[in-house]
Write a protein that holds these residues in place. Sequence first.
Motif, mmCIF file in Angstrom:
data_model
loop_
_atom_site.group_PDB
_atom_site.id
_atom_site.type_symbol
_atom_site.label_atom_id
_atom_site.label_comp_id
_atom_site.label_asym_id
_atom_site.label_seq_id
_atom_site.Cartn_x
_atom_site.Cartn_y
_atom_site.Cartn_z
ATOM 1 N N VAL A 33 -9.519 -26.758 -4.467
ATOM 2 C CA VAL A 33 -10.209 -26.150 -3.450
ATOM 3 C C VAL A 33 -11.019 -27.116 -2.801
ATOM 4 O O VAL A 33 -10.999 -27.372 -1.393
ATOM 5 C CB VAL A 33 -10.793 -24.704 -3.526
ATOM 6 N N ASP A 34 -11.841 -27.677 -3.441
ATOM 7 C CA ASP A 34 -12.945 -28.620 -2.845
ATOM 8 C C ASP A 34 -12.165 -29.810 -2.357
ATOM 9 O O ASP A 34 -12.575 -30.342 -1.411
ATOM 10 C CB ASP A 34 -13.887 -29.283 -4.101
ATOM 11 N N GLY A 35 -11.181 -30.426 -2.998
ATOM 12 C CA GLY A 35 -10.197 -31.301 -2.307
ATOM 13 C C GLY A 35 -9.788 -31.048 -1.144
ATOM 14 O O GLY A 35 -9.641 -32.004 -0.123
ATOM 15 N N LEU A 36 -9.148 -29.952 -1.004
ATOM 16 C CA LEU A 36 -8.647 -29.330 0.223
ATOM 17 C C LEU A 36 -9.609 -29.168 1.383
ATOM 18 O O LEU A 36 -9.431 -29.804 2.464
ATOM 19 C CB LEU A 36 -7.877 -28.045 0.096
ATOM 20 N N MET A 37 -10.730 -28.783 1.063
ATOM 21 C CA MET A 37 -12.014 -28.674 2.003
ATOM 22 C C MET A 37 -12.460 -30.030 2.462
ATOM 23 O O MET A 37 -12.527 -30.163 3.541
ATOM 24 C CB MET A 37 -12.874 -27.891 1.461
ATOM 25 N N LYS A 38 -12.345 -30.847 1.427
ATOM 26 C CA LYS A 38 -12.727 -32.307 1.750
ATOM 27 C C LYS A 38 -11.959 -33.049 2.724
ATOM 28 O O LYS A 38 -12.213 -33.660 3.871
ATOM 29 C CB LYS A 38 -12.958 -33.239 0.417
ATOM 30 N N PHE A 39 -10.675 -32.641 2.519
ATOM 31 C CA PHE A 39 -9.621 -33.259 3.541
ATOM 32 C C PHE A 39 -9.849 -32.748 4.854
ATOM 33 O O PHE A 39 -9.786 -33.416 5.967
ATOM 34 C CB PHE A 39 -8.201 -33.183 2.968
ATOM 35 N N THR A 40 -9.850 -31.242 4.965
ATOM 36 C CA THR A 40 -9.638 -30.682 6.198
ATOM 37 C C THR A 40 -11.066 -31.114 7.002
ATOM 38 O O THR A 40 -10.911 -31.216 8.072
ATOM 39 C CB THR A 40 -9.603 -29.241 5.943
ATOM 40 N N SER A 83 -20.902 -19.443 14.474
ATOM 41 C CA SER A 83 -19.464 -18.626 14.284
ATOM 42 C C SER A 83 -18.254 -19.653 13.727
ATOM 43 O O SER A 83 -18.414 -20.782 14.090
ATOM 44 C CB SER A 83 -19.271 -18.275 15.887
ATOM 45 N N ASN A 84 -17.379 -19.069 13.154
ATOM 46 C CA ASN A 84 -16.394 -19.820 12.610
ATOM 47 C C ASN A 84 -15.248 -20.240 13.726
ATOM 48 O O ASN A 84 -14.203 -19.647 13.821
ATOM 49 C CB ASN A 84 -15.703 -19.262 11.176
ATOM 50 N N SER A 85 -15.807 -21.023 14.501
ATOM 51 C CA SER A 85 -14.997 -21.371 15.780
ATOM 52 C C SER A 85 -13.812 -22.104 15.565
ATOM 53 O O SER A 85 -12.965 -22.360 16.360
ATOM 54 C CB SER A 85 -15.854 -21.807 17.144
ATOM 55 N N VAL A 86 -13.856 -22.882 14.496
ATOM 56 C CA VAL A 86 -12.846 -23.812 14.065
ATOM 57 C C VAL A 86 -11.718 -23.238 13.289
ATOM 58 O O VAL A 86 -10.280 -22.899 13.672
ATOM 59 C CB VAL A 86 -13.118 -25.150 13.770
ATOM 60 N N LEU A 87 -12.053 -22.776 12.079
ATOM 61 C CA LEU A 87 -11.271 -22.291 11.195
ATOM 62 C C LEU A 87 -10.544 -20.683 11.451
ATOM 63 O O LEU A 87 -9.439 -20.672 11.155
ATOM 64 C CB LEU A 87 -11.618 -22.177 9.885
ATOM 65 N N LEU A 190 -10.148 -21.860 2.852
ATOM 66 C CA LEU A 190 -11.085 -21.001 3.036
ATOM 67 C C LEU A 190 -11.034 -19.771 2.080
ATOM 68 O O LEU A 190 -12.076 -19.112 1.790
ATOM 69 C CB LEU A 190 -11.035 -20.535 4.661
ATOM 70 N N GLY A 191 -9.874 -19.329 1.842
ATOM 71 C CA GLY A 191 -9.622 -18.103 0.866
ATOM 72 C C GLY A 191 -10.103 -18.600 -0.491
ATOM 73 O O GLY A 191 -10.746 -17.888 -1.189
#
Length: 287
Positions: A33-40, A83-87, A190-191
């Motif tokens: 998950v950390d890898g996915l978040m790092k990429f995004t 506010s989570n305006s992007v995701l 995010l999930g």
Amino acid sequence: MFQSLIDVILPVFLVIGAGYVATRRGYFQASHVDGLMKFTQSFAIPCLLFRAIATLDLSASFDPRLLISFYTGAAIGFCCLFSNSVLLGLPITERAYGADNLTGNYAIIAFHSPFCYGLGITVMEIVRNKGAGGFATVRSVFSAMFKNVLILGIALGFVVNLSGLWIPQAVDEALSLVIRAALPTALFALGGVLVQYRPEGDLRAIGFVCAISLMVHPALVWSMGSALKVQPDLFRSAVLNAAMAPGFNAYIFANMYGRAKRVAASSVLIATGSCILTVWLWLLILG
């Protein structure tokens, strides 16, 4: 009316739910998950914001009435700032009104990180550097802001837009490939990240943050936007962005200064789940 919940909101939260279940059941580890978040967060979303700002019609999108309506309300709270305006804001607005109606979203996002980090960091640094003088505070604020990759992506987009530079076709195609992966990957991640949060802390404070974020902020934007006669497409973007749950930046910011971390984390989790229904309500009100 119920169809808007199924067609617009549910697909977004099904992707978030898939990430949550996959991580909860152990198919995805925290490191994945950390890898996915790092990429995004560090690559894909900055690319998305760079390209969006670089190609945006600035004269049509940066309506002062839009920004005043949104950011007057945004300044009312700490966790409520982010506010989570992007995701959440981008995919929900796109599904509700189409990809051609995101102009207001990008105008808000362009100022979101600078405004929220600028206001929040300034307040926190003033408190933390009481005896250090104004120069140390200003230096801390700018240092913290310009380490943010999202701000750098937005800034580079403005440079390209205002200078009249063009993006070579090969580069633009490469950006498009990365951008296509940005939002679905970010929603899935995010999930996964939400698994790490636990609803704990001062429940009254958490309830206050959720109520301000999901109901009061969009209501203020609605009132001000109506009074200022903001254009309909920009008005919808402002209200929907204001109605989004607090994003990770609320927790990151609290963690940065070691204050209200449990409240911030719990607010992100509870408000994200709750906005399935509150965003549906705002979509019904917007018509």
